[in-house]
Structure formats: C-alpha cells, structure tokens
Design a protein around this motif. Structure first.
Motif, PDB file in Angstrom:
ATOM      1  N   GLN A   1     -16.412   3.364 -19.483  1.00 33.77           N
ATOM      2  CA  GLN A   1     -17.331   2.835 -20.495  1.00 33.77           C
ATOM      3  C   GLN A   1     -17.627   1.351 -20.298  1.00 33.77           C
ATOM      4  OE1 GLN A   1     -14.807   4.311 -23.690  1.00 33.77           O
ATOM      5  NE2 GLN A   1     -16.536   5.511 -24.466  1.00 33.77           N
ATOM      6  N   THR A   2     -16.655   0.603 -19.775  1.00 32.70           N
ATOM      7  CA  THR A   2     -16.859  -0.835 -19.623  1.00 32.70           C
ATOM      8  C   THR A   2     -17.513  -1.206 -18.297  1.00 32.70           C
ATOM      9  OG1 THR A   2     -14.676  -1.193 -18.633  1.00 32.70           O
ATOM     10  CG2 THR A   2     -14.845  -1.370 -21.050  1.00 32.70           C
ATOM     11  N   GLY A   3     -17.487  -0.280 -17.342  1.00 29.60           N
ATOM     12  CA  GLY A   3     -18.025  -0.588 -16.024  1.00 29.60           C
ATOM     13  C   GLY A   3     -17.107  -1.486 -15.216  1.00 29.60           C
ATOM     14  N   GLY A   4     -15.845  -1.577 -15.634  1.00 30.95           N
ATOM     15  CA  GLY A   4     -14.876  -2.401 -14.917  1.00 30.95           C
ATOM     16  C   GLY A   4     -14.511  -1.812 -13.572  1.00 30.95           C
ATOM     17  N   GLY A   5     -13.825  -2.599 -12.779  1.00 32.51           N
ATOM     18  CA  GLY A   5     -13.413  -2.174 -11.451  1.00 32.51           C
ATOM     19  C   GLY A   5     -11.939  -1.848 -11.390  1.00 32.51           C
ATOM     20  N   ALA A   6     -11.515  -1.356 -10.239  1.00 32.27           N
ATOM     21  CA  ALA A   6     -10.107  -1.033 -10.021  1.00 32.27           C
ATOM     22  C   ALA A   6      -9.674  -1.570  -8.669  1.00 32.27           C
ATOM     23  CB  ALA A   6      -9.892   0.472 -10.077  1.00 32.27           C
ATOM     24  N   LEU A   7      -8.480  -2.118  -8.648  1.00 35.62           N
ATOM     25  CA  LEU A   7      -7.824  -2.509  -7.414  1.00 35.62           C
ATOM     26  C   LEU A   7      -6.592  -1.635  -7.296  1.00 35.62           C
ATOM     27  CD1 LEU A   7      -7.429  -4.268  -4.918  1.00 35.62           C
ATOM     28  CD2 LEU A   7      -6.349  -5.989  -6.394  1.00 35.62           C
ATOM     29  N   VAL A   8      -6.542  -0.771  -6.285  1.00 36.73           N
ATOM     30  CA  VAL A   8      -5.474   0.204  -6.108  1.00 36.73           C
ATOM     31  C   VAL A   8      -4.547  -0.274  -4.999  1.00 36.73           C
ATOM     32  CG1 VAL A   8      -4.926   2.610  -5.589  1.00 36.73           C
ATOM     33  CG2 VAL A   8      -7.026   2.047  -6.847  1.00 36.73           C
ATOM     34  N   VAL A   9      -3.260  -0.394  -5.342  1.00 32.94           N
ATOM     35  CA  VAL A   9      -2.269  -0.905  -4.401  1.00 32.94           C
ATOM     36  C   VAL A   9      -1.124   0.091  -4.293  1.00 32.94           C
ATOM     37  CG1 VAL A   9      -0.654  -2.795  -3.923  1.00 32.94           C
ATOM     38  CG2 VAL A   9      -2.863  -3.287  -4.994  1.00 32.94           C
ATOM     39  N   SER A  10      -0.821   0.501  -3.069  1.00 32.58           N
ATOM     40  CA  SER A  10       0.292   1.405  -2.839  1.00 32.58           C
ATOM     41  C   SER A  10       1.610   0.685  -3.135  1.00 32.58           C
ATOM     42  CB  SER A  10       0.283   1.883  -1.379  1.00 32.58           C
ATOM     43  OG  SER A  10       1.379   2.722  -1.139  1.00 32.58           O
ATOM     44  N   GLN A  11       2.504   1.362  -3.871  1.00 33.09           N
ATOM     45  CA  GLN A  11       3.732   0.711  -4.329  1.00 33.09           C
ATOM     46  C   GLN A  11       4.873   1.728  -4.318  1.00 33.09           C
ATOM     47  OE1 GLN A  11       3.588  -2.636  -5.935  1.00 33.09           O
ATOM     48  NE2 GLN A  11       5.786  -2.579  -5.725  1.00 33.09           N
ATOM     49  N   PHE A  12       5.470   1.971  -3.131  1.00 30.17           N
ATOM     50  CA  PHE A  12       6.521   2.977  -3.035  1.00 30.17           C
ATOM     51  C   PHE A  12       7.747   2.628  -3.860  1.00 30.17           C
ATOM     52  CE2 PHE A  12       8.032   0.061   0.181  1.00 30.17           C
ATOM     53  CZ  PHE A  12       9.416   0.189   0.151  1.00 30.17           C
ATOM     54  N   THR A  13       7.895   1.366  -4.238  1.00 27.55           N
ATOM     55  CA  THR A  13       9.076   0.970  -5.016  1.00 27.55           C
ATOM     56  C   THR A  13       9.052   1.535  -6.436  1.00 27.55           C
ATOM     57  OG1 THR A  13       8.066  -1.152  -5.614  1.00 27.55           O
ATOM     58  CG2 THR A  13       9.481  -1.107  -3.648  1.00 27.55           C
ATOM     59  N   LEU A  14       7.927   2.104  -6.867  1.00 26.62           N
ATOM     60  CA  LEU A  14       7.903   2.779  -8.168  1.00 26.62           C
ATOM     61  C   LEU A  14       8.784   4.022  -8.163  1.00 26.62           C
ATOM     62  CD1 LEU A  14       4.133   2.515  -9.163  1.00 26.62           C
ATOM     63  CD2 LEU A  14       6.048   1.184 -10.040  1.00 26.62           C
ATOM     64  N   ALA A  15       9.204   4.473  -6.987  1.00 21.38           N
ATOM     65  CA  ALA A  15      10.092   5.633  -6.865  1.00 21.38           C
ATOM     66  C   ALA A  15      11.560   5.215  -6.832  1.00 21.38           C
ATOM     67  CB  ALA A  15       9.753   6.425  -5.603  1.00 21.38           C
ATOM     68  N   ALA A  16      11.844   3.970  -7.145  1.00 21.59           N
ATOM     69  CA  ALA A  16      13.208   3.452  -7.038  1.00 21.59           C
ATOM     70  C   ALA A  16      14.198   4.271  -7.863  1.00 21.59           C
ATOM     71  CB  ALA A  16      13.252   1.999  -7.492  1.00 21.59           C
ATOM     72  N   ASP A  17      15.307   4.606  -7.221  1.00 25.53           N
ATOM     73  CA  ASP A  17      16.435   5.247  -7.895  1.00 25.53           C
ATOM     74  C   ASP A  17      17.497   4.175  -8.061  1.00 25.53           C
ATOM     75  OD1 ASP A  17      18.659   6.631  -8.749  1.00 25.53           O
ATOM     76  OD2 ASP A  17      18.707   8.013  -7.049  1.00 25.53           O
ATOM     77  N   THR A  18      17.760   3.796  -9.301  1.00 23.54           N
ATOM     78  CA  THR A  18      18.725   2.738  -9.584  1.00 23.54           C
ATOM     79  C   THR A  18      19.986   3.284 -10.247  1.00 23.54           C
ATOM     80  OG1 THR A  18      17.666   2.294 -11.706  1.00 23.54           O
ATOM     81  CG2 THR A  18      16.898   1.002  -9.806  1.00 23.54           C
ATOM     82  N   SER A  19      20.194   4.585 -10.114  1.00 25.28           N
ATOM     83  CA  SER A  19      21.317   5.218 -10.810  1.00 25.28           C
ATOM     84  C   SER A  19      22.674   4.951 -10.163  1.00 25.28           C
ATOM     85  CB  SER A  19      21.087   6.730 -10.912  1.00 25.28           C
ATOM     86  OG  SER A  19      21.063   7.319  -9.625  1.00 25.28           O
ATOM     87  N   ARG A  20      22.674   4.531  -8.893  1.00 22.77           N
ATOM     88  CA  ARG A  20      23.941   4.288  -8.203  1.00 22.77           C
ATOM     89  C   ARG A  20      23.959   2.886  -7.618  1.00 22.77           C
ATOM     90  NH1 ARG A  20      23.133   8.570  -4.161  1.00 22.77           N
ATOM     91  NH2 ARG A  20      21.177   8.847  -5.218  1.00 22.77           N
ATOM     92  N   GLY A  21      24.854   2.080  -8.085  1.00 21.51           N
ATOM     93  CA  GLY A  21      25.032   0.750  -7.516  1.00 21.51           C
ATOM     94  C   GLY A  21      23.907  -0.206  -7.867  1.00 21.51           C
ATOM     95  N   ASN A  22      23.858  -1.276  -7.102  1.00 25.86           N
ATOM     96  CA  ASN A  22      22.896  -2.342  -7.374  1.00 25.86           C
ATOM     97  C   ASN A  22      21.745  -2.389  -6.386  1.00 25.86           C
ATOM     98  OD1 ASN A  22      24.300  -3.357  -9.623  1.00 25.86           O
ATOM     99  ND2 ASN A  22      25.759  -4.360  -8.253  1.00 25.86           N
ATOM    100  N   ARG A  23      21.776  -1.484  -5.406  1.00 22.74           N
ATOM    101  CA  ARG A  23      20.698  -1.455  -4.429  1.00 22.74           C
ATOM    102  C   ARG A  23      19.864  -0.203  -4.665  1.00 22.74           C
ATOM    103  NH1 ARG A  23      21.185  -2.012   2.099  1.00 22.74           N
ATOM    104  NH2 ARG A  23      18.948  -2.053   2.473  1.00 22.74           N
ATOM    105  N   PRO A  24      18.579  -0.363  -5.014  1.00 23.46           N
ATOM    106  CA  PRO A  24      17.749   0.812  -5.283  1.00 23.46           C
ATOM    107  C   PRO A  24      17.519   1.640  -4.021  1.00 23.46           C
ATOM    108  CG  PRO A  24      16.504  -1.229  -5.633  1.00 23.46           C
ATOM    109  CD  PRO A  24      17.865  -1.614  -5.184  1.00 23.46           C
ATOM    110  N   GLY A  25      17.407   2.940  -4.225  1.00 18.16           N
ATOM    111  CA  GLY A  25      17.043   3.846  -3.143  1.00 18.16           C
ATOM    112  C   GLY A  25      15.614   4.314  -3.346  1.00 18.16           C
ATOM    113  N   PHE A  26      14.936   4.608  -2.246  1.00 19.01           N
ATOM    114  CA  PHE A  26      13.524   4.970  -2.319  1.00 19.01           C
ATOM    115  C   PHE A  26      13.231   6.335  -1.705  1.00 19.01           C
ATOM    116  CE2 PHE A  26      13.840   0.324  -2.173  1.00 19.01           C
ATOM    117  CZ  PHE A  26      13.324   0.041  -3.424  1.00 19.01           C
ATOM    118  N   SER A  27      14.246   7.153  -1.561  1.00 16.50           N
ATOM    119  CA  SER A  27      14.055   8.467  -0.944  1.00 16.50           C
ATOM    120  C   SER A  27      13.218   9.391  -1.830  1.00 16.50           C
ATOM    121  CB  SER A  27      15.401   9.114  -0.616  1.00 16.50           C
ATOM    122  OG  SER A  27      16.158   9.305  -1.792  1.00 16.50           O
ATOM    123  N   GLY A  28      12.993   9.019  -3.079  1.00 18.90           N
ATOM    124  CA  GLY A  28      12.175   9.818  -3.989  1.00 18.90           C
ATOM    125  C   GLY A  28      10.677   9.655  -3.783  1.00 18.90           C
ATOM    126  N   ALA A  29      10.286   8.737  -2.905  1.00 19.00           N
ATOM    127  CA  ALA A  29       8.860   8.550  -2.614  1.00 19.00           C
ATOM    128  C   ALA A  29       8.434   9.546  -1.540  1.00 19.00           C
ATOM    129  CB  ALA A  29       8.606   7.125  -2.127  1.00 19.00           C
TER     130      ALA A  29
END
Length: 148
Positions: A68-96
């Motif tokens: 409705q606004t005619g705005g734009g989008a900037l799309v950026v790939s971000q595999f870190t959104l799959a971070a698993d922080t359930s074990r320890g202090n170093r995130p794992g990314f195997s969920g991506a």
C-alpha cells in the motif's frame, strides 16, 4: 524460513566498500532458509510480508502494508537466524539450510517480493557484508514459518 523485518527510512548493504543493495523507506528483511523450506514456503512468506500492516496511516496507526505504501525492500541472507544457543556459549548453525539450497531459496524469496510489485534489492549471498539502516519506529518483527 525465518525472517527479521525492520521498518526503515533507509538501508544499504556494502561489500568491500561498494554498495551492492539499498532501499529507501520500506523494509530491511534479514532472511534465513531452513531445511525443508520450499518454493511454496518462500511464496507464502513473501506474500505475508508484503501484506503486513507495519506502516503508519494518516492517523499515525500501523495500518498500511508495504504494497500500500509503495515502499521498497532490501533482502539480506542471514544464516545466523538459525543459531542454536541451547548448549554452551558458542552458537551452532547446523539448523540452517545447506548453502546451495539456501542461496536458491534466498533468491527465490527476493524474486517473489519483486513479483508482487515491490522494489527489491539484495545483499550478496555468502559475502562479508556491512549493513547500515535507519530503523523507523523502531519497528522490528520476527517471523518463523514453522512457528504456530
């Protein structure tokens, strides 16, 4: 898929000092492909985002969509959104999703948004990117297509 939407006045991505993507008023969309995502997942998420009422109307209420606004989008790939922080202090990314699959889904997502009539730019998949933005509001929304 997972996505973080940030309503922005402007946003840009640079790689090696060169601007590779940008948008004016609209959304910065950080996107992460997950195992099991398909073109149907991509299409559904693009349509949802395009129709989400995140922008102010004449009365200052969040009643308007990107379409409705005619705005734009900037799309950026971000595999870190799959971070698993359930074990320890170093995130794992195997969920991506694996890189080749993730890149294809990322590009499909950007094409889906553009196909809806939204001016769409992208970052550079797999690159070390610098992302700058002016968050408007601030408004930041997290989406996960697997969430109930």
């Amino acid at each position: 898929m997972r996505a973080v939407l940030q309503r922005v006045s402007q946003a840009a991505v640079t790689v090696g000092g060169d601007v590779v993507g940008q948008c004016g008023p609209g959304l910065l969309i950080l996107i992460c492909a997950m195992p099991g995502d398909t073109k149907d997942t991509v299409s559904a998420l693009a349509q949802k985002i395009a129709k989400m009422r995140l922008f102010k109307d004449a009365e200052g209420k969040m009643n308007l969509s990107l379409l409705q606004t005619g705005g734009g989008a900037l799309v950026v790939s971000q595999f870190t959104l799959a971070a698993d922080t359930s074990r320890g202090n170093r995130p794992g990314f195997s969920g991506a999703a694996k890189p080749v699959e993730a890149e294809n889904l990322y590009l499909d997502f950007a094409e889906s948004l553009a196909g809806l009539g939204i001016g769409t730019d992208t970052g550079q998949f797999g690159a070390d990117m610098s992302v700058s933005l002016v968050n408007d509001g601030p408004v930041t929304i997290w989406l996960d297509t697997d969430a109930p």
